[in-house]
Scaffold this motif. Structure first.
Motif, short mmCIF file in Angstrom:
data_model
loop_
_atom_site.label_atom_id
_atom_site.label_comp_id
_atom_site.label_asym_id
_atom_site.label_seq_id
_atom_site.Cartn_x
_atom_site.Cartn_y
_atom_site.Cartn_z
N GLU A 1 -2.19 14.37 8.74
CA GLU A 1 -3.48 13.82 8.34
C GLU A 1 -3.31 12.74 7.27
O GLU A 1 -4.08 11.77 7.22
CB GLU A 1 -4.37 14.94 7.80
N LEU A 2 -2.30 12.89 6.42
CA LEU A 2 -2.14 11.97 5.30
C LEU A 2 -1.24 10.78 5.61
O LEU A 2 -1.42 9.71 5.02
CB LEU A 2 -1.55 12.73 4.10
N ILE A 3 -0.29 10.95 6.51
CA ILE A 3 0.67 9.86 6.77
C ILE A 3 -0.02 8.59 7.25
O ILE A 3 0.19 7.51 6.67
CB ILE A 3 1.75 10.33 7.77
N PRO A 4 -0.86 8.62 8.29
CA PRO A 4 -1.52 7.35 8.69
C PRO A 4 -2.46 6.81 7.63
O PRO A 4 -2.62 5.59 7.50
CB PRO A 4 -2.26 7.74 9.98
N LEU A 5 -3.10 7.71 6.87
CA LEU A 5 -4.00 7.25 5.81
C LEU A 5 -3.24 6.51 4.73
O LEU A 5 -3.64 5.42 4.29
CB LEU A 5 -4.74 8.46 5.21
N MET A 6 -2.10 7.05 4.29
CA MET A 6 -1.30 6.39 3.26
C MET A 6 -0.68 5.10 3.78
O MET A 6 -0.58 4.11 3.03
CB MET A 6 -0.20 7.34 2.77
N GLN A 7 -0.27 5.09 5.04
CA GLN A 7 0.29 3.87 5.59
C GLN A 7 -0.75 2.76 5.68
O GLN A 7 -0.44 1.59 5.46
CB GLN A 7 0.87 4.16 6.98
N ALA A 8 -2.00 3.12 5.99
CA ALA A 8 -3.06 2.12 6.05
C ALA A 8 -3.40 1.58 4.67
O ALA A 8 -3.74 0.41 4.51
CB ALA A 8 -4.30 2.71 6.71
N GLN A 9 -3.31 2.44 3.65
CA GLN A 9 -3.64 2.00 2.30
C GLN A 9 -2.56 1.13 1.68
O GLN A 9 -2.84 0.32 0.80
CB GLN A 9 -3.89 3.23 1.42
N GLY A 10 -1.32 1.31 2.14
CA GLY A 10 -0.23 0.54 1.56
C GLY A 10 0.16 1.07 0.19
O GLY A 10 -0.31 2.12 -0.27
N ASN A 11 1.02 0.34 -0.48
CA ASN A 11 1.50 0.76 -1.80
C ASN A 11 1.28 -0.30 -2.87
O ASN A 11 1.96 -0.29 -3.90
CB ASN A 11 2.98 1.13 -1.73
N ASP A 12 0.33 -1.19 -2.63
CA ASP A 12 0.08 -2.25 -3.62
C ASP A 12 -0.45 -1.66 -4.93
O ASP A 12 -0.04 -2.08 -6.02
CB ASP A 12 -0.91 -3.27 -3.07
N GLU A 13 -1.37 -0.70 -4.84
CA GLU A 13 -1.95 -0.13 -6.05
C GLU A 13 -0.91 0.65 -6.84
O GLU A 13 -0.90 0.61 -8.08
CB GLU A 13 -3.14 0.75 -5.69
N GLU A 14 -0.03 1.38 -6.14
CA GLU A 14 1.03 2.11 -6.84
C GLU A 14 1.99 1.16 -7.55
O GLU A 14 2.38 1.40 -8.69
CB GLU A 14 1.79 3.00 -5.86
N GLN A 15 2.34 0.07 -6.88
CA GLN A 15 3.24 -0.90 -7.51
C GLN A 15 2.58 -1.55 -8.72
O GLN A 15 3.23 -1.78 -9.75
CB GLN A 15 3.64 -1.96 -6.49
N ALA A 16 1.28 -1.83 -8.62
CA ALA A 16 0.57 -2.40 -9.77
C ALA A 16 0.55 -1.42 -10.93
O ALA A 16 0.73 -1.82 -12.10
CB ALA A 16 -0.86 -2.77 -9.37
N ALA A 17 0.34 -0.14 -10.65
CA ALA A 17 0.33 0.86 -11.72
C ALA A 17 1.69 0.97 -12.38
O ALA A 17 1.79 1.09 -13.62
CB ALA A 17 -0.10 2.22 -11.15
#
Length: 303
Positions: free
Chosen positions: A165-181
């Motif tokens: 349930e989480l894998i496609p959701l996280m892939q769609a969101q990307g990691n831009d916000e995590e990298q910014a944090a």
């Protein structure tokens, strides 16, 4: 020309009224025959001898033991799958590494393996004649035909739900916000709790609901490793089977109706989560776009 094109497109993507009515009627008849009617039959048979017989069947010590064991198994399996599912989804969706596709395939393995085969695997590993059976017997550790075996089998058949349930959701969101944090100085835990977790909360809740529903209703794998010991290793689905085989139909359907009520509660919570998620996304989409602030022009000072 444009009006003709739009009219032609509408004709190509719509059906006649009778086609829509036939399709909708077929779907409603199918749902009634295969969903509503069996569910109504369960409650009708459970209450066939009245409320007294219904509550008497639920107050038996074996029934209470089955209910308690089902809740214990779900209370242990769901949090463990929650931790594993979030960790696996985080690893697969946010990072690139060798063996990533193989890990994803392993997560999907319980979907392709029969639950009965899954239970048999644990018997071959932890049973008396299994790989670790003699060592477990020497140390008086019981896994098969005991609660630990039921928990292990339930974890095996339910652990893909949260991760998938989480894998496609996280892939769609990307990691831009995590990298910014991280660039702003946040630690790994701070990034997870303040950035990742709020973004995946609705998908996480949805996966937990599905995992809990499967954990409480699992039959095949649990049936193999439980031993069907009444009052000790029988969960609610197994207790229903035992009562039905003993021709105690009212008691069997009474316990089955309790499982059906738990399923309906899970469905209601799932629908509520979906409604809240849609409402939140609609509110976000209706927010006006932010306009960049224009710098205030400097006032001319006369010389």
């Amino acid at each position: 020309m444009s009006a003709l094109t739009s009219r032609t497109a509408r004709k190509g993507t719509t059906e006649a009224a009778w086609v829509r009515y036939v399709l909708i009627g077929t779907a409603l008849v199918f749902m009634f025959l295969f969903l509503v009617l069996p569910l109504a039959a369960v409650f009708t048979e459970a209450l066939r001898k009245g409320w007294d017989a219904y509550f008497e069947a639920l107050q038996e010590p074996d029934a209470w033991s089955a209910i308690r064991l089902t809740l214990i198994v779900a209370a242990v399996a769901v949090p463990l799958n929650l931790v594993f599912g979030v960790a696996a989804a985080w690893c697969i969706a946010k990072y690139e590494f060798r063996g990533k596709s193989f890990l994803t395939t392993l997560i999907d393995l319980p979907f392709s393996v029969s639950p009965v085969v899954a239970g048999l695997i644990y018997v071959l590993v932890f049973g008396a004649q299994g790989w670790f059976g003699p060592w477990l017997m020497e140390h008086d550790i019981k896994i098969i035909f005991a609660v630990p075996g039921i928990i292990l089998a339930t974890i095996f058949v339910t652990f893909p739900f949260i991760a998938r349930e989480l894998i496609p959701l996280m892939q769609a969101q990307g990691n831009d916000e995590e990298q910014a944090a991280i660039v702003l100085g946040a630690t790994g835990w701070q990034t997870f709790w303040r950035v990742t977790l709020p973004n995946i909360k609705w998908g996480l809740i949805y996966g937990v609901i599905l995992c809990n529903a499967r954990a409480m209703g699992e039959f095949g794998a649990v049936s193999v490793v439980s031993g069907h010991i009444r009052g000790q290793t029988n969960t609610m689905p197994l207790h229903v089977e035992v009562l039905y085989n003993e021709y105690q139909s009212v008691a069997a359907f009474a316990v089955a109706s309790l499982l059906a009520l738990l399923a309906l509660v899970s469905l209601a919570v799932k629908s509520l989560v979906e409604w809240r998620h849609e409402r939140e996304m609609k509110a976000i989409s209706e927010l006006p776009p932010e306009r960049p602030t224009q710098p205030t022009p400097a006032t001319a000072v006369p010389v």
